[in-house]
Write a protein that holds these residues in place. Structure first.
Motif, mmCIF file in Angstrom:
data_model
loop_
_atom_site.group_PDB
_atom_site.id
_atom_site.type_symbol
_atom_site.label_atom_id
_atom_site.label_comp_id
_atom_site.label_asym_id
_atom_site.label_seq_id
_atom_site.Cartn_x
_atom_site.Cartn_y
_atom_site.Cartn_z
ATOM 1 N N LEU A 1 0.814 -1.196 0.000
ATOM 2 C CA LEU A 1 0.000 0.000 0.000
ATOM 3 C C LEU A 1 0.860 1.264 0.000
ATOM 4 C CD1 LEU A 1 -2.851 -0.847 2.545
ATOM 5 C CD2 LEU A 1 -3.122 -0.429 0.126
ATOM 6 N N LEU A 2 1.905 1.224 0.781
ATOM 7 C CA LEU A 2 2.748 2.419 0.877
ATOM 8 C C LEU A 2 3.550 2.646 -0.404
ATOM 9 C CD1 LEU A 2 4.031 2.067 4.548
ATOM 10 C CD2 LEU A 2 2.217 3.543 3.690
ATOM 11 N N ASP A 3 3.940 1.589 -1.098
ATOM 12 C CA ASP A 3 4.704 1.726 -2.350
ATOM 13 C C ASP A 3 3.787 1.943 -3.547
ATOM 14 O OD1 ASP A 3 7.025 1.332 -0.941
ATOM 15 O OD2 ASP A 3 7.083 -0.833 -1.326
ATOM 16 N N ARG A 4 2.486 1.945 -3.347
ATOM 17 C CA ARG A 4 1.475 2.154 -4.381
ATOM 18 C C ARG A 4 1.508 1.053 -5.462
ATOM 19 N NH1 ARG A 4 -1.425 6.338 -2.677
ATOM 20 N NH2 ARG A 4 -0.288 8.103 -1.876
ATOM 21 N N LYS A 5 1.861 -0.180 -5.047
ATOM 22 C CA LYS A 5 1.828 -1.311 -5.966
ATOM 23 C C LYS A 5 0.463 -2.000 -5.945
ATOM 24 C CE LYS A 5 6.746 -2.269 -5.758
ATOM 25 N NZ LYS A 5 7.789 -3.238 -5.423
ATOM 26 N N ILE A 6 -0.300 -1.829 -4.860
ATOM 27 C CA ILE A 6 -1.652 -2.365 -4.762
ATOM 28 C C ILE A 6 -2.578 -1.247 -4.301
ATOM 29 C CG2 ILE A 6 -0.933 -4.737 -4.295
ATOM 30 C CD1 ILE A 6 -1.472 -4.209 -1.345
ATOM 31 N N ASP A 7 -3.867 -1.430 -4.607
ATOM 32 C CA ASP A 7 -4.842 -0.410 -4.238
ATOM 33 C C ASP A 7 -5.607 -0.752 -2.968
ATOM 34 O OD1 ASP A 7 -4.248 1.166 -6.444
ATOM 35 O OD2 ASP A 7 -5.614 0.022 -7.714
#
Length: 109
Positions: free
Chosen positions: A1-7
């Motif tokens: 979540l923090l790396d914006r790889k998943i929503d």
């Protein structure tokens, strides 16, 4: 979540103030909380503890009612034409083997 790889993530993650700064949590649908199981004091339990709400008069009445029903069913079974004796006779009459035929001819005993 923090790396914006998943929503979105569906995992057990407790909400705390540090995580709320970085992650937009939805409204929690269940509070799990921590649970600790500790062995309590040992009590001597009676095997008939479920009978404790009833007085002795109620227990005697239940016993008498059960005994009365047993006697009524037994008497009905003995005097009824379709009771225990008839079911034995019917089984002997409907069987085609030679042993049952001989037993039925002798009177079913």
């Amino acid at each position: 979540l923090l790396d914006r790889k998943i929503d979105i993530a569906t995992v057990h993650m407790s909400i705390n103030s540090i995580r709320e700064e970085f992650i937009d949590f939805s409204v929690p649908f269940m509070q799990a909380g921590l649970t600790v199981v500790v062995k309590g004091e040992e009590e001597t339990s009676d095997g008939y503890f479920f009978l404790s709400p009833f007085s002795s008069d109620v227990l005697y009445a239940i016993g008498a009612a059960v005994l009365g029903v047993i006697i009524i069913v037994w008497v009905y079974n003995r005097i009824s034409p379709s009771g225990l004796y008839w079911s034995k006779q019917f089984a002997l009459m409907s069987c085609k083997c030679s042993m049952c035929k001989r037993t039925a001819e002798r009177g079913g005993s």
